[in-house]
Design an enzyme around this catalytic site. Structure first.
Site, PDB file in Angstrom:
ATOM      1  N   HIS A   1       0.880  -1.196   0.000  1.00 22.72           N
ATOM      2  CA  HIS A   1       0.000   0.000   0.000  1.00 22.72           C
ATOM      3  C   HIS A   1       0.910   1.238   0.000  1.00 22.72           C
ATOM      4  O   HIS A   1       1.692   1.398  -0.908  1.00 22.72           O
ATOM      5  CB  HIS A   1      -0.941  -0.105   1.207  1.00 22.72           C
TER       6      HIS A   1
ATOM      7  N   HIS B   1      -2.837  -2.096  -9.728  1.00 20.85           N
ATOM      8  CA  HIS B   1      -3.813  -1.456  -8.833  1.00 20.85           C
ATOM      9  C   HIS B   1      -5.062  -2.318  -8.777  1.00 20.85           C
ATOM     10  O   HIS B   1      -5.455  -2.912  -9.773  1.00 20.85           O
ATOM     11  CB  HIS B   1      -4.176  -0.053  -9.346  1.00 20.85           C
TER      12      HIS B   1
ATOM     13  N   ASP C   1       2.298   5.492  -6.779  1.00 21.82           N
ATOM     14  CA  ASP C   1       3.592   5.440  -6.085  1.00 21.82           C
ATOM     15  C   ASP C   1       4.793   5.413  -7.017  1.00 21.82           C
ATOM     16  O   ASP C   1       5.928   5.445  -6.538  1.00 21.82           O
ATOM     17  CB  ASP C   1       3.619   4.216  -5.159  1.00 21.82           C
TER      18      ASP C   1
HETATM   19  C1  SDX Z   1      -1.626   2.217  -3.318  1.00 25.84           C
HETATM   20  O1  SDX Z   1      -6.327   0.948  -3.304  1.00 25.84           O
HETATM   21  C2  SDX Z   1      -5.856   2.113  -3.390  1.00 25.84           C
HETATM   22  O2  SDX Z   1      -6.504   3.057  -3.805  1.00 25.84           O
HETATM   23  C3  SDX Z   1      -4.419   2.283  -2.935  1.00 25.84           C
HETATM   24  C4  SDX Z   1      -3.729   3.576  -3.382  1.00 25.84           C
HETATM   25  C5  SDX Z   1      -4.281   4.758  -2.665  1.00 25.84           C
HETATM   26  O3  SDX Z   1      -4.255   5.859  -3.238  1.00 25.84           O
HETATM   27  O4  SDX Z   1      -4.640   4.617  -1.472  1.00 25.84           O
HETATM   28  O5  SDX Z   1      -3.900   3.749  -4.769  1.00 25.84           O
HETATM   29  C6  SDX Z   1      -2.246   3.536  -3.036  1.00 25.84           C
HETATM   30  O6  SDX Z   1      -1.553   1.403  -2.442  1.00 25.84           O
HETATM   31  C7  SDX Z   1      -1.180   1.930  -4.718  1.00 25.84           C
HETATM   32  C8  SDX Z   1      -0.598   0.483  -4.864  1.00 25.84           C
HETATM   33  C9  SDX Z   1       0.829   0.502  -4.306  1.00 25.84           C
HETATM   34  N1  SDX Z   1       1.328  -0.884  -4.241  1.00 25.84           N
HETATM   35  C10 SDX Z   1       2.271  -1.299  -5.126  1.00 25.84           C
HETATM   36  O7  SDX Z   1       2.729  -0.618  -6.034  1.00 25.84           O
HETATM   37  C11 SDX Z   1       2.752  -2.705  -4.854  1.00 25.84           C
HETATM   38  C12 SDX Z   1       2.796  -3.497  -6.157  1.00 25.84           C
HETATM   39  N2  SDX Z   1       1.416  -3.710  -6.627  1.00 25.84           N
HETATM   40  C13 SDX Z   1       0.790  -4.965  -6.309  1.00 25.84           C
HETATM   41  O8  SDX Z   1       1.070  -5.444  -5.043  1.00 25.84           O
HETATM   42  C14 SDX Z   1      -0.675  -4.994  -6.716  1.00 25.84           C
HETATM   43  O9  SDX Z   1      -0.771  -4.485  -7.981  1.00 25.84           O
HETATM   44  C15 SDX Z   1      -1.696  -4.325  -5.838  1.00 25.84           C
HETATM   45  C16 SDX Z   1      -1.589  -4.762  -4.419  1.00 25.84           C
HETATM   46  C17 SDX Z   1      -1.545  -2.858  -5.908  1.00 25.84           C
HETATM   47  C18 SDX Z   1      -3.068  -4.721  -6.373  1.00 25.84           C
HETATM   48  O10 SDX Z   1      -3.118  -6.033  -6.217  1.00 25.84           O
HETATM   49  P1  SDX Z   1      -4.383  -6.954  -6.549  1.00 25.84           P
HETATM   50  O11 SDX Z   1      -5.529  -6.206  -7.120  1.00 25.84           O
HETATM   51  O12 SDX Z   1      -4.636  -7.779  -5.345  1.00 25.84           O
HETATM   52  O13 SDX Z   1      -3.809  -7.775  -7.761  1.00 25.84           O
HETATM   53  P2  SDX Z   1      -2.983  -9.115  -7.606  1.00 25.84           P
HETATM   54  O14 SDX Z   1      -1.871  -8.946  -6.601  1.00 25.84           O
HETATM   55  O15 SDX Z   1      -3.958 -10.210  -7.427  1.00 25.84           O
HETATM   56  O16 SDX Z   1      -2.285  -9.199  -9.045  1.00 25.84           O
HETATM   57  C19 SDX Z   1      -2.981  -9.708 -10.175  1.00 25.84           C
HETATM   58  C20 SDX Z   1      -1.900 -10.317 -11.056  1.00 25.84           C
HETATM   59  C21 SDX Z   1      -0.994 -11.283 -10.280  1.00 25.84           C
HETATM   60  O17 SDX Z   1      -0.457 -12.204 -11.227  1.00 25.84           O
HETATM   61  P3  SDX Z   1      -1.088 -13.704 -11.235  1.00 25.84           P
HETATM   62  O18 SDX Z   1      -0.973 -14.244  -9.839  1.00 25.84           O
HETATM   63  O19 SDX Z   1      -2.530 -13.511 -11.719  1.00 25.84           O
HETATM   64  O20 SDX Z   1      -0.189 -14.415 -12.241  1.00 25.84           O
HETATM   65  O21 SDX Z   1      -1.009  -9.268 -11.515  1.00 25.84           O
HETATM   66  C22 SDX Z   1       0.288  -9.468 -10.982  1.00 25.84           C
HETATM   67  C23 SDX Z   1       0.128 -10.416  -9.805  1.00 25.84           C
HETATM   68  O22 SDX Z   1       1.336 -11.142  -9.600  1.00 25.84           O
HETATM   69  N3  SDX Z   1       0.771  -8.187 -10.487  1.00 25.84           N
HETATM   70  C24 SDX Z   1       2.044  -7.799 -10.511  1.00 25.84           C
HETATM   71  C25 SDX Z   1       2.050  -6.505  -9.956  1.00 25.84           C
HETATM   72  N4  SDX Z   1       0.805  -6.159  -9.621  1.00 25.84           N
HETATM   73  C26 SDX Z   1       0.014  -7.205  -9.936  1.00 25.84           C
HETATM   74  N5  SDX Z   1       3.165  -8.417 -10.930  1.00 25.84           N
HETATM   75  C27 SDX Z   1       4.308  -7.713 -10.799  1.00 25.84           C
HETATM   76  N6  SDX Z   1       4.394  -6.472 -10.293  1.00 25.84           N
HETATM   77  C28 SDX Z   1       3.299  -5.844  -9.861  1.00 25.84           C
HETATM   78  N7  SDX Z   1       3.389  -4.608  -9.334  1.00 25.84           N
END
Ligand code: SDX
Length: 365
Positions: free
Chosen positions: A219, A258, A315
């Site tokens: 997050h 996201h 971010d």
């Molecule tokens: C913020 O929600 C909000 O509004 C939050 C925020 C706010 O303003 O408050 O916008 C702020 O928290 C932004 C997000 C910051 N976090 C990151 O940058 C961390 C990296 N991102 C991931 O952890 C992820 O994208 C999330 C947590 C942000 C979202 O995750 P989801 O919706 O639970 O998606 P997921 O983890 O289930 O991913 C779906 C697929 C997966 O692959 P498979 O298992 O289907 O093969 O996409 C892949 C994930 O592995 N994936 C990524 C990735 N994000 C998703 N792979 C590599 N790098 C990434 N960043």
């Protein structure tokens, strides 16, 4: 009972008047106004809009800005507490304790009247930057720098952090960062805050719930993760291998993806423009070029090859802005919280105004 949705994905938990997100079109509005328009205003005006539900007129803006400036100072006893922290404590952990301290020094801490909550909201918005700057400086034995009333919210933070009055572009970048970080519907930290507010816990306690949730690397902690990644890529020649090897190891690339946006995060576009302008003002486009190369590699890997909508989020380019503002990675999440506190306060008040305890069910397996 309803079918369980892991991570509450796609579940609508409540109605809100505070913000609107369209994850497919990449639209974000605070109180019905597009983020692109709000990004050119001041953080004072946008935080007022979030908390009070309207754009303040000239008189209201002056009153609100004056109240914020009058409340920027922090208590000498709190500065003593900060000085006694052991070195190496994470900045966000210090910030969490410091907010607990200002709650103890606030006689209205456990008063729940609208007036008491208004006063607490002013104190929280006003004091966050002073606390973050002071805890950072005391972490390496430096005295805090007193706030300067002639500077805007963002410019004053940079001044208290470095002792140098920022350039016009640096000040604009900081204001934009606080505005873009201010609010984002039911993100994890805001939702945790609403749960606390729904039990009628006090505003300081609810904000501390938000802080503790924001800390997580998936997050608010992601911004620091992006800054660390930019530092780890010792030279641009290895960028592609670095990214692909991380993906090979099933590691997430911080600053991408996201839960709601399945297209470019509109905030990332604005941050990218600010980062580019700062790079040009600095006469050094290294960090910007490196970030843009990572973006291109991720675009090719996810959108072109895997057909997965993984784009830069809030971010990613904010981390590049922080690089050009000489903000240490260690402070990234605390500065995110400095902006987000006005959105948190808005949600806390909205929960109080039409409350029902938030209590979902669980399937026993
Ligand atoms: C913020 O929600 C909000 O509004 C939050 C925020 C706010 O303003 O408050 O916008 C702020 O928290 C932004 C997000 C910051 N976090 C990151 O940058 C961390 C990296 N991102 C991931 O952890 C992820 O994208 C999330 C947590 C942000 C979202 O995750 P989801 O919706 O639970 O998606 P997921 O983890 O289930 O991913 C779906 C697929 C997966 O692959 P498979 O298992 O289907 O093969 O996409 C892949 C994930 O592995 N994936 C990524 C990735 N994000 C998703 N792979 C590599 N790098 C990434 N960043």
């Amino acid at each position: 009972m309803e079918e369980m949705k892991k991570g509450l994905e796609g579940v609508v938990a409540l109605d809100t008047r505070i913000s609107y997100i369209d994850g497919i079109q990449g639209i974000l509005k605070y109180r019905g106004i597009n983020i692109e328009e709000l990004a050119d205003l001041s953080y004072d005006i946008v935080s007022y809009l979030l908390i009070n539900g309207k754009i303040p007129d000239y008189e209201e803006t002056n009153d609100y800005s004056r109240m914020l400036k009058e409340n920027r100072q922090i208590n000498g006893k709190l500065i003593e507490v900060l000085k006694n922290f052991e070195f190496g404590i994470e900045a966000l952990d210090s910030l969490r304790t410091a907010i607990s301290c200002i709650a103890h020094f606030d006689e209205q801490n456990n008063h729940h009247t609208p007036d008491a909550n208004k006063n607490k909201s002013i104190r929280l918005v006003a004091k966050f930057p002073t606390i973050v700057a002071a805890l950072h400086r005391s972490s390496f034995g430096k005295e805090p720098i007193q706030p300067r009333e002639t500077l805007s919210h963002g410019a004053n933070f940079l001044y208290m952090l470095t002792g140098r009055v920022p350039t016009e572009l640096e000040a604009e970048a900081m204001e934009k960062d606080l505005i873009l970080s201010a609010e984002h519907e039911l993100n994890p930290s805001t939702f945790s805050l609403r749960i606390a507010a729904s039990t009628l816990s006090d505003m300081y306690s609810a904000v501390i719930c938000g802080l503790c949730t924001l800390k997580g690397p998936l997050h608010g902690g992601a911004r620091k993760g992006v800054m660390d990644m930019l530092d780890e890529i010792s030279n641009p020649g290895i960028t592609k291998d670095y990214v692909l090897q991380k993906l090979e190891r099933k590691e997430k690339i911080m600053g991408f993806g996201h839960r709601v946006y399945k297209t470019y995060d509109p905030r990332a576009r604005i941050y990218k423009d600010v980062a580019r302008r700062l790079a040009i003002e600095n006469g050094d486009t290294y960090w910007f070029d490196l970030a843009e190369e990572i973006e291109h590699i991720m675009y090719h890997e996810f959108i072109e090859i895997r057909g997965k909508p993984i784009y830069p989020n809030v971010d990613f380019y904010s981390a590049v802005v922080y690089k050009y503002l000489d903000i240490p990675a260690e402070l990234a999440t605390s500065i995110f919280a400095m902006g987000r506190v006005s959105g948190w306060i808005a949600h806390c008040m909205e929960q109080y105004s039409d409350n029902r305890v938030i209590r979902p069910r669980a399937h026993f397996v």
